[in-house]
Motif scaffolding. Structure first.
Motif, PDB file in Angstrom:
ATOM      1  N   ASP A  71      -0.416  -4.217   9.021  1.00 19.98           N
ATOM      2  CA  ASP A  71      -1.485  -3.496   8.331  1.00 19.98           C
ATOM      3  C   ASP A  71      -1.231  -3.459   6.826  1.00 19.98           C
ATOM      4  O   ASP A  71      -2.147  -3.664   6.024  1.00 19.98           O
ATOM      5  CB  ASP A  71      -1.603  -2.080   8.898  1.00 19.98           C
ATOM      6  N   MET A  72       0.017  -3.220   6.442  1.00 21.35           N
ATOM      7  CA  MET A  72       0.364  -3.208   5.020  1.00 21.35           C
ATOM      8  C   MET A  72       0.160  -4.585   4.397  1.00 21.35           C
ATOM      9  O   MET A  72      -0.334  -4.710   3.279  1.00 21.35           O
ATOM     10  CB  MET A  72       1.820  -2.760   4.820  1.00 21.35           C
ATOM     11  N   THR A  75      -3.713  -4.980   4.012  1.00 19.85           N
ATOM     12  CA  THR A  75      -4.399  -4.096   3.064  1.00 19.85           C
ATOM     13  C   THR A  75      -3.798  -4.146   1.661  1.00 19.85           C
ATOM     14  O   THR A  75      -4.529  -4.183   0.684  1.00 19.85           O
ATOM     15  CB  THR A  75      -4.383  -2.639   3.564  1.00 19.85           C
ATOM     16  N   LYS A  76      -2.496  -4.163   1.570  1.00 22.92           N
ATOM     17  CA  LYS A  76      -1.859  -4.093   0.247  1.00 22.92           C
ATOM     18  C   LYS A  76      -1.669  -5.465  -0.390  1.00 22.92           C
ATOM     19  O   LYS A  76      -1.776  -5.614  -1.599  1.00 22.92           O
ATOM     20  CB  LYS A  76      -0.497  -3.394   0.339  1.00 22.92           C
ATOM     21  N   LEU A  77      -1.355  -6.473   0.439  1.00 22.83           N
ATOM     22  CA  LEU A  77      -1.025  -7.783  -0.106  1.00 22.83           C
ATOM     23  C   LEU A  77      -2.140  -8.811   0.073  1.00 22.83           C
ATOM     24  O   LEU A  77      -2.057  -9.911  -0.457  1.00 22.83           O
ATOM     25  CB  LEU A  77       0.268  -8.302   0.544  1.00 22.83           C
TER      26      LEU A  77
END
Length: 91
Positions: A71-72, A75-77
């Protein structure tokens, strides 16, 4: 034994003392209200910081979770897993 009635000067001094005392009490009340407002603001700030700390602790505790890592990454990368279809919207 007879008591002598209070003179004008005595009454004036007593009245002045009452005025000074009332003024000091009003000033003290203002200081108390200000301190209470500051205390409430600091408690709210502390509560918000405690929530942030709990969220960060949860992130650290669950940092090894593969679903969380995926998920990270998404969403973040902006990464995609193999087989994912990426759709880009343009203006």
């Amino acid at each position: 034994m007879k008591t002598k009635p209070a003179g004008f000067l005595t009454k004036l001094v007593v009245f002045a003392l009452l005025v000074v005392t009332a003024s000091a009490l009003l000033n003290l009340r203002t200081q108390i209200l200000s301190a209470q407002a500051e205390r409430d603001a600091l408690q709210a700030e502390r509560d918000a910081q405690l929530q942030i700390n709990a969220d960060l602790q949860d992130a650290v505790d669950n940092s090894d979770d593969p679903d969380r890592q995926a998920d990270m990454a998404r969403t973040k990368l902006g990464l995609a897993a193999p087989g994912d279809q990426v759709i880009l919207f343009t203006d």
